[in-house]
Design a protein around this motif. Sequence first.
Motif, PDB file in Angstrom:
ATOM      1  N   PHE A   1       0.799  -1.213   0.000  1.00 53.65           N
ATOM      2  CA  PHE A   1       0.000   0.000   0.000  1.00 53.65           C
ATOM      3  C   PHE A   1       0.838   1.272   0.000  1.00 53.65           C
ATOM      4  N   SER A   2       2.143   1.156  -0.078  1.00 54.35           N
ATOM      5  CA  SER A   2       3.008   2.328   0.019  1.00 54.35           C
ATOM      6  C   SER A   2       2.831   3.301  -1.147  1.00 54.35           C
ATOM      7  N   ASP A   3       2.402   2.808  -2.300  1.00 57.29           N
ATOM      8  CA  ASP A   3       2.246   3.698  -3.449  1.00 57.29           C
ATOM      9  C   ASP A   3       0.844   4.300  -3.558  1.00 57.29           C
ATOM     10  N   GLU A   4      -0.062   3.898  -2.687  1.00 59.00           N
ATOM     11  CA  GLU A   4      -1.420   4.429  -2.740  1.00 59.00           C
ATOM     12  C   GLU A   4      -1.474   5.813  -2.111  1.00 59.00           C
ATOM     13  N   LYS A   5      -2.236   6.682  -2.728  1.00 61.24           N
ATOM     14  CA  LYS A   5      -2.396   8.030  -2.178  1.00 61.24           C
ATOM     15  C   LYS A   5      -3.412   7.988  -1.060  1.00 61.24           C
ATOM     16  N   ARG A   6      -3.143   8.758  -0.021  1.00 62.90           N
ATOM     17  CA  ARG A   6      -4.074   8.836   1.090  1.00 62.90           C
ATOM     18  C   ARG A   6      -5.137   9.884   0.788  1.00 62.90           C
ATOM     19  N   PRO A   7      -6.347   9.695   1.283  1.00 58.82           N
ATOM     20  CA  PRO A   7      -7.404  10.676   1.015  1.00 58.82           C
ATOM     21  C   PRO A   7      -7.145  11.979   1.755  1.00 58.82           C
ATOM     22  N   GLY A   8      -7.663  13.047   1.215  1.00 59.54           N
ATOM     23  CA  GLY A   8      -7.522  14.342   1.881  1.00 59.54           C
ATOM     24  C   GLY A   8      -6.475  15.211   1.234  1.00 59.54           C
ATOM     25  N   ARG A   9      -6.377  16.385   1.759  1.00 57.75           N
ATOM     26  CA  ARG A   9      -5.456  17.374   1.230  1.00 57.75           C
ATOM     27  C   ARG A   9      -4.042  17.085   1.718  1.00 57.75           C
ATOM     28  N   PRO A  10      -3.049  17.220   0.861  1.00 62.05           N
ATOM     29  CA  PRO A  10      -1.676  16.969   1.311  1.00 62.05           C
ATOM     30  C   PRO A  10      -1.196  18.053   2.276  1.00 62.05           C
ATOM     31  N   LYS A  11      -0.345  17.678   3.185  1.00 60.26           N
ATOM     32  CA  LYS A  11       0.202  18.626   4.154  1.00 60.26           C
ATOM     33  C   LYS A  11       1.187  19.543   3.447  1.00 60.26           C
ATOM     34  N   THR A  12       0.945  20.850   3.527  1.00 58.53           N
ATOM     35  CA  THR A  12       1.808  21.802   2.831  1.00 58.53           C
ATOM     36  C   THR A  12       2.594  22.667   3.802  1.00 58.53           C
ATOM     37  N   ASN A  13       2.289  22.564   5.091  1.00 56.94           N
ATOM     38  CA  ASN A  13       2.958  23.390   6.081  1.00 56.94           C
ATOM     39  C   ASN A  13       3.539  22.483   7.160  1.00 56.94           C
ATOM     40  N   PRO A  14       4.800  22.670   7.532  1.00 52.52           N
ATOM     41  CA  PRO A  14       5.403  21.781   8.527  1.00 52.52           C
ATOM     42  C   PRO A  14       4.889  22.010   9.950  1.00 52.52           C
ATOM     43  N   TYR A  15       4.186  23.124  10.202  1.00 52.43           N
ATOM     44  CA  TYR A  15       3.727  23.444  11.549  1.00 52.43           C
ATOM     45  C   TYR A  15       2.329  22.904  11.801  1.00 52.43           C
ATOM     46  N   SER A  16       2.024  22.649  13.070  1.00 52.52           N
ATOM     47  CA  SER A  16       0.677  22.239  13.439  1.00 52.52           C
ATOM     48  C   SER A  16      -0.266  23.427  13.272  1.00 52.52           C
ATOM     49  N   ARG A  17      -1.565  23.159  13.281  1.00 49.74           N
ATOM     50  CA  ARG A  17      -2.546  24.223  13.065  1.00 49.74           C
ATOM     51  C   ARG A  17      -2.467  25.285  14.146  1.00 49.74           C
ATOM     52  N   SER A  18      -2.252  24.876  15.395  1.00 47.92           N
ATOM     53  CA  SER A  18      -2.185  25.852  16.484  1.00 47.92           C
ATOM     54  C   SER A  18      -0.982  26.785  16.324  1.00 47.92           C
ATOM     55  N   VAL A  19       0.142  26.253  15.858  1.00 47.69           N
ATOM     56  CA  VAL A  19       1.329  27.082  15.626  1.00 47.69           C
ATOM     57  C   VAL A  19       1.090  28.015  14.438  1.00 47.69           C
ATOM     58  N   GLN A  20       0.421  27.520  13.396  1.00 49.43           N
ATOM     59  CA  GLN A  20       0.105  28.358  12.245  1.00 49.43           C
ATOM     60  C   GLN A  20      -0.781  29.537  12.637  1.00 49.43           C
ATOM     61  N   VAL A  21      -1.756  29.280  13.509  1.00 47.65           N
ATOM     62  CA  VAL A  21      -2.648  30.350  13.959  1.00 47.65           C
ATOM     63  C   VAL A  21      -1.855  31.420  14.705  1.00 47.65           C
ATOM     64  N   LYS A  22      -0.939  31.003  15.585  1.00 40.94           N
ATOM     65  CA  LYS A  22      -0.119  31.962  16.337  1.00 40.94           C
ATOM     66  C   LYS A  22       0.748  32.797  15.398  1.00 40.94           C
ATOM     67  N   ILE A  23       1.354  32.154  14.418  1.00 41.35           N
ATOM     68  CA  ILE A  23       2.210  32.871  13.464  1.00 41.35           C
ATOM     69  C   ILE A  23       1.379  33.866  12.653  1.00 41.35           C
ATOM     70  N   ASN A  24       0.210  33.427  12.177  1.00 36.16           N
ATOM     71  CA  ASN A  24      -0.649  34.314  11.391  1.00 36.16           C
ATOM     72  C   ASN A  24      -1.134  35.497  12.214  1.00 36.16           C
ATOM     73  N   LYS A  25      -1.467  35.258  13.487  1.00 36.02           N
ATOM     74  CA  LYS A  25      -1.937  36.342  14.352  1.00 36.02           C
ATOM     75  C   LYS A  25      -0.803  37.342  14.594  1.00 36.02           C
ATOM     76  N   ARG A  26       0.401  36.851  14.830  1.00 45.10           N
ATOM     77  CA  ARG A  26       1.551  37.728  15.035  1.00 45.10           C
ATOM     78  C   ARG A  26       1.801  38.581  13.795  1.00 45.10           C
ATOM     79  N   ASN A  27       1.701  37.966  12.617  1.00 47.21           N
ATOM     80  CA  ASN A  27       1.890  38.717  11.371  1.00 47.21           C
ATOM     81  C   ASN A  27       0.798  39.757  11.176  1.00 47.21           C
ATOM     82  N   GLN A  28      -0.442  39.418  11.555  1.00 45.15           N
ATOM     83  CA  GLN A  28      -1.536  40.372  11.440  1.00 45.15           C
ATOM     84  C   GLN A  28      -1.312  41.569  12.346  1.00 45.15           C
ATOM     85  N   VAL A  29      -0.863  41.331  13.583  1.00 42.97           N
ATOM     86  CA  VAL A  29      -0.589  42.428  14.516  1.00 42.97           C
ATOM     87  C   VAL A  29       0.517  43.327  13.965  1.00 42.97           C
ATOM     88  N   LYS A  30       1.553  42.734  13.365  1.00 39.60           N
ATOM     89  CA  LYS A  30       2.630  43.528  12.768  1.00 39.60           C
ATOM     90  C   LYS A  30       2.107  44.376  11.612  1.00 39.60           C
TER      91      LYS A  30
END
Length: 93
Positions: A14-43
Amino acid sequence: MAKQNADITTIDLFSDEKRPGRPKTNPYSRSVQVKINKRNQVKRDKSNGLKRVEFKIHQSIIEQLEQLATSKGVNRSELIEALIVEALAKQQN
């Protein structure tokens, strides 16, 4: 040997089968992404001369502000800013 979908002992099949769902494009978890985006918005806001203000008001006032903002075609933040500017201008006269 037939390949069965429930077979997990032969994972190499099964190693060549694609998994369902959107591929991961960001190495950070969602909670870390939210913090980074909020910091950028404040700046961004700070560079545009904006300052965050937070206060509590009753729900009925929020509903009135929403109705007024919708009728004027602006968002609630812009409406509150306009009302404050208007009140300050009256205060100076």
